[in-house]
Design a protein around this motif. Structure first.
Motif, PDB file in Angstrom:
ATOM      1  N   LEU A  40      40.586   6.405  52.290  1.00  0.00           N
ATOM      2  CA  LEU A  40      40.206   5.997  53.643  1.00  0.00           C
ATOM      3  C   LEU A  40      41.425   5.899  54.551  1.00  0.00           C
ATOM      4  CD1 LEU A  40      38.100   4.963  55.694  1.00  0.00           C
ATOM      5  CD2 LEU A  40      38.525   2.668  54.805  1.00  0.00           C
ATOM      6  N   THR A  41      42.471   5.222  54.087  1.00  0.00           N
ATOM      7  CA  THR A  41      43.610   4.942  54.960  1.00  0.00           C
ATOM      8  C   THR A  41      44.583   6.101  55.110  1.00  0.00           C
ATOM      9  OG1 THR A  41      44.861   3.942  53.153  1.00  0.00           O
ATOM     10  CG2 THR A  41      43.502   2.463  54.495  1.00  0.00           C
ATOM     11  N   LYS A  42      44.726   6.918  54.063  1.00  0.00           N
ATOM     12  CA  LYS A  42      45.689   8.021  54.101  1.00  0.00           C
ATOM     13  C   LYS A  42      45.037   9.396  54.163  1.00  0.00           C
ATOM     14  CE  LYS A  42      49.054   5.402  51.426  1.00  0.00           C
ATOM     15  NZ  LYS A  42      49.772   5.317  50.157  1.00  0.00           N
ATOM     16  N   GLY A  43      43.720   9.432  53.932  1.00  0.00           N
ATOM     17  CA  GLY A  43      43.013  10.705  53.979  1.00  0.00           C
ATOM     18  C   GLY A  43      42.992  11.466  52.668  1.00  0.00           C
ATOM     19  N   GLN A  44      43.663  10.930  51.660  1.00  0.00           N
ATOM     20  CA  GLN A  44      43.696  11.601  50.363  1.00  0.00           C
ATOM     21  C   GLN A  44      44.243  10.658  49.303  1.00  0.00           C
ATOM     22  OE1 GLN A  44      46.318  14.854  51.299  1.00  0.00           O
ATOM     23  NE2 GLN A  44      48.108  13.777  50.529  1.00  0.00           N
ATOM     24  N   SER A  45      44.051  11.043  48.048  1.00  0.00           N
ATOM     25  CA  SER A  45      44.626  10.307  46.932  1.00  0.00           C
ATOM     26  C   SER A  45      44.937  11.279  45.807  1.00  0.00           C
ATOM     27  CB  SER A  45      43.658   9.242  46.412  1.00  0.00           C
ATOM     28  OG  SER A  45      44.157   8.651  45.217  1.00  0.00           O
ATOM     29  N   ASN A  46      46.002  10.976  45.084  1.00  0.00           N
ATOM     30  CA  ASN A  46      46.330  11.788  43.919  1.00  0.00           C
ATOM     31  C   ASN A  46      45.887  11.102  42.631  1.00  0.00           C
ATOM     32  OD1 ASN A  46      48.200   9.793  43.614  1.00  0.00           O
ATOM     33  ND2 ASN A  46      49.963  11.051  44.114  1.00  0.00           N
ATOM     34  N   LYS A  47      45.101  10.024  42.761  1.00  0.00           N
ATOM     35  CA  LYS A  47      44.665   9.282  41.582  1.00  0.00           C
ATOM     36  C   LYS A  47      43.150   9.112  41.529  1.00  0.00           C
ATOM     37  CE  LYS A  47      45.146   4.683  40.792  1.00  0.00           C
ATOM     38  NZ  LYS A  47      45.826   3.400  40.694  1.00  0.00           N
ATOM     39  N   ASP A  48      42.563   8.438  42.510  1.00  0.00           N
ATOM     40  CA  ASP A  48      41.144   8.108  42.470  1.00  0.00           C
ATOM     41  C   ASP A  48      40.630   7.840  43.872  1.00  0.00           C
ATOM     42  OD1 ASP A  48      42.017   5.582  43.275  1.00  0.00           O
ATOM     43  OD2 ASP A  48      41.806   4.698  41.315  1.00  0.00           O
ATOM     44  N   PHE A  49      39.337   7.589  43.997  1.00  0.00           N
ATOM     45  CA  PHE A  49      38.839   7.026  45.251  1.00  0.00           C
ATOM     46  C   PHE A  49      38.114   5.749  44.938  1.00  0.00           C
ATOM     47  CE2 PHE A  49      34.786   9.478  44.773  1.00  0.00           C
ATOM     48  CZ  PHE A  49      33.842   8.559  45.253  1.00  0.00           C
ATOM     49  N   ASP A  50      38.167   4.819  45.891  1.00  0.00           N
ATOM     50  CA  ASP A  50      37.563   3.503  45.733  1.00  0.00           C
ATOM     51  C   ASP A  50      36.226   3.473  46.444  1.00  0.00           C
ATOM     52  OD1 ASP A  50      39.818   2.649  44.347  1.00  0.00           O
ATOM     53  OD2 ASP A  50      40.804   1.933  46.152  1.00  0.00           O
ATOM     54  N   LEU A  51      35.170   3.356  45.650  1.00  0.00           N
ATOM     55  CA  LEU A  51      33.807   3.286  46.152  1.00  0.00           C
ATOM     56  C   LEU A  51      33.391   1.828  46.156  1.00  0.00           C
ATOM     57  CD1 LEU A  51      31.059   4.683  46.875  1.00  0.00           C
ATOM     58  CD2 LEU A  51      30.620   4.738  44.405  1.00  0.00           C
ATOM     59  N   ILE A  52      32.913   1.344  47.271  1.00  0.00           N
ATOM     60  CA  ILE A  52      32.447  -0.029  47.372  1.00  0.00           C
ATOM     61  C   ILE A  52      30.928  -0.002  47.469  1.00  0.00           C
ATOM     62  CG2 ILE A  52      32.835  -0.027  49.866  1.00  0.00           C
ATOM     63  CD1 ILE A  52      33.321  -2.996  49.734  1.00  0.00           C
ATOM     64  N   ILE A  53      30.287  -0.880  46.716  1.00  0.00           N
ATOM     65  CA  ILE A  53      28.828  -1.003  46.752  1.00  0.00           C
ATOM     66  C   ILE A  53      28.505  -2.452  47.070  1.00  0.00           C
ATOM     67  CG2 ILE A  53      26.683  -0.812  45.441  1.00  0.00           C
ATOM     68  CD1 ILE A  53      28.017   1.448  43.858  1.00  0.00           C
ATOM     69  N   ILE A  54      27.725  -2.628  48.120  1.00  0.00           N
ATOM     70  CA  ILE A  54      27.340  -3.973  48.547  1.00  0.00           C
ATOM     71  C   ILE A  54      25.824  -4.050  48.671  1.00  0.00           C
ATOM     72  CG2 ILE A  54      29.513  -4.438  49.745  1.00  0.00           C
ATOM     73  CD1 ILE A  54      28.041  -3.836  52.375  1.00  0.00           C
ATOM     74  N   PRO A  55      25.268  -5.254  48.563  1.00  0.00           N
ATOM     75  CA  PRO A  55      23.825  -5.402  48.730  1.00  0.00           C
ATOM     76  C   PRO A  55      23.385  -4.974  50.125  1.00  0.00           C
ATOM     77  CG  PRO A  55      24.791  -7.394  47.810  1.00  0.00           C
ATOM     78  CD  PRO A  55      25.923  -6.520  48.248  1.00  0.00           C
ATOM     79  N   HIS A  56      22.169  -4.448  50.196  1.00  0.00           N
ATOM     80  CA  HIS A  56      21.595  -4.035  51.486  1.00  0.00           C
ATOM     81  C   HIS A  56      21.428  -5.233  52.415  1.00  0.00           C
ATOM     82  CE1 HIS A  56      19.215  -1.805  54.364  1.00  0.00           C
ATOM     83  NE2 HIS A  56      18.251  -2.678  54.255  1.00  0.00           N
ATOM     84  N   ASN A  57      21.092  -6.370  51.839  1.00  0.00           N
ATOM     85  CA  ASN A  57      21.021  -7.593  52.640  1.00  0.00           C
ATOM     86  C   ASN A  57      21.449  -8.769  51.777  1.00  0.00           C
ATOM     87  OD1 ASN A  57      18.722  -8.968  51.394  1.00  0.00           O
ATOM     88  ND2 ASN A  57      17.481  -7.315  52.261  1.00  0.00           N
ATOM     89  N   ALA A  58      21.631  -9.900  52.396  1.00  0.00           N
ATOM     90  CA  ALA A  58      22.199 -11.065  51.719  1.00  0.00           C
ATOM     91  C   ALA A  58      21.208 -11.755  50.787  1.00  0.00           C
ATOM     92  CB  ALA A  58      22.714 -12.060  52.752  1.00  0.00           C
ATOM     93  N   LEU A  59      19.968 -11.320  50.782  1.00  0.00           N
ATOM     94  CA  LEU A  59      18.979 -11.966  49.934  1.00  0.00           C
ATOM     95  C   LEU A  59      18.961 -11.398  48.520  1.00  0.00           C
ATOM     96  CD1 LEU A  59      16.071 -12.237  52.521  1.00  0.00           C
ATOM     97  CD2 LEU A  59      17.779 -13.958  51.906  1.00  0.00           C
ATOM     98  N   ILE A  60      19.697 -10.316  48.298  1.00  0.00           N
ATOM     99  CA  ILE A  60      19.785  -9.752  46.954  1.00  0.00           C
ATOM    100  C   ILE A  60      21.237  -9.706  46.518  1.00  0.00           C
ATOM    101  CG2 ILE A  60      17.696  -8.338  47.188  1.00  0.00           C
ATOM    102  CD1 ILE A  60      19.514  -5.925  47.650  1.00  0.00           C
ATOM    103  N   ARG A  61      21.428  -9.595  45.225  1.00  0.00           N
ATOM    104  CA  ARG A  61      22.774  -9.453  44.673  1.00  0.00           C
ATOM    105  C   ARG A  61      22.815  -8.156  43.881  1.00  0.00           C
ATOM    106  NH1 ARG A  61      26.048 -13.436  45.288  1.00  0.00           N
ATOM    107  NH2 ARG A  61      27.310 -13.137  43.446  1.00  0.00           N
ATOM    108  N   ASN A  62      23.992  -7.604  43.718  1.00  0.00           N
ATOM    109  CA  ASN A  62      24.136  -6.354  42.984  1.00  0.00           C
ATOM    110  C   ASN A  62      23.690  -6.538  41.533  1.00  0.00           C
ATOM    111  OD1 ASN A  62      25.278  -5.420  45.321  1.00  0.00           O
ATOM    112  ND2 ASN A  62      27.151  -4.701  44.379  1.00  0.00           N
TER     113      ASN A  62
END
Length: 136
Positions: A40-62
């Motif tokens: 996201l910040t540099k436009g590329q990576s030579n190792k991995d990418f960081d995927l974030i997953i969050i609940p659709h709303n605050a009433l549920i948890r992952n």
């Protein structure tokens, strides 16, 4: 004299955004996918990418097992969990970190359930209840 070794780019922002765009319908209606880290910040990576997953709303948890099933169905492989790294009191969250592969390349998956996303109930003037959500 030292010779600089140029590391191969493993992930680019455009490629990862395309993956996330295709992944998002798989995660709905319960979860949202997002990007953070060096892709996201540099436009590329030579190792991995960081995927974030969050609940659709605050009433549920992952639900980590459910998310793992969805990621596997989408084509992610080689799931590794790291429970010792999953609680960080500095950030007051309960992140659950997993390492996966997609297309043979590494992806770090951060499942976030933050206390700041928890619903805060407060009374309406009319006496009913509303849910306010604090997001980060």
């Amino acid at each position: 004299m030292f010779e600089l070794v140029k590391k191969e780019v493993v992930w680019t922002r455009d490629e990862v955004l395309g993956i996330i765009e295709k992944l998002q319908p798989t995660l709905l209606p319960h979860y949202h996918a997002g990007l953070w880290g060096s892709v996201l910040t540099k436009g590329q990576s030579n190792k991995d990418f960081d995927l974030i997953i969050i609940p659709h709303n605050a009433l549920i948890r992952n639900d980590y097992a459910e998310i793992a099933g969805l990621l596997t169905a989408f084509g992610f492989t080689d799931r590794q969990t790291f429970d010792g790294l999953n609680r960080n009191p500095v950030y007051n969250d309960s992140r659950h970190i997993e390492k996966w592969k997609y297309g043979g390349r590494r992806v770090d998956v951060f499942n976030l359930n933050t206390e700041l996303q928890a619903p805060v109930l407060r009374p309406y003037v009319s006496g009913g209840w509303s849910t306010s959500v604090f997001t980060f």
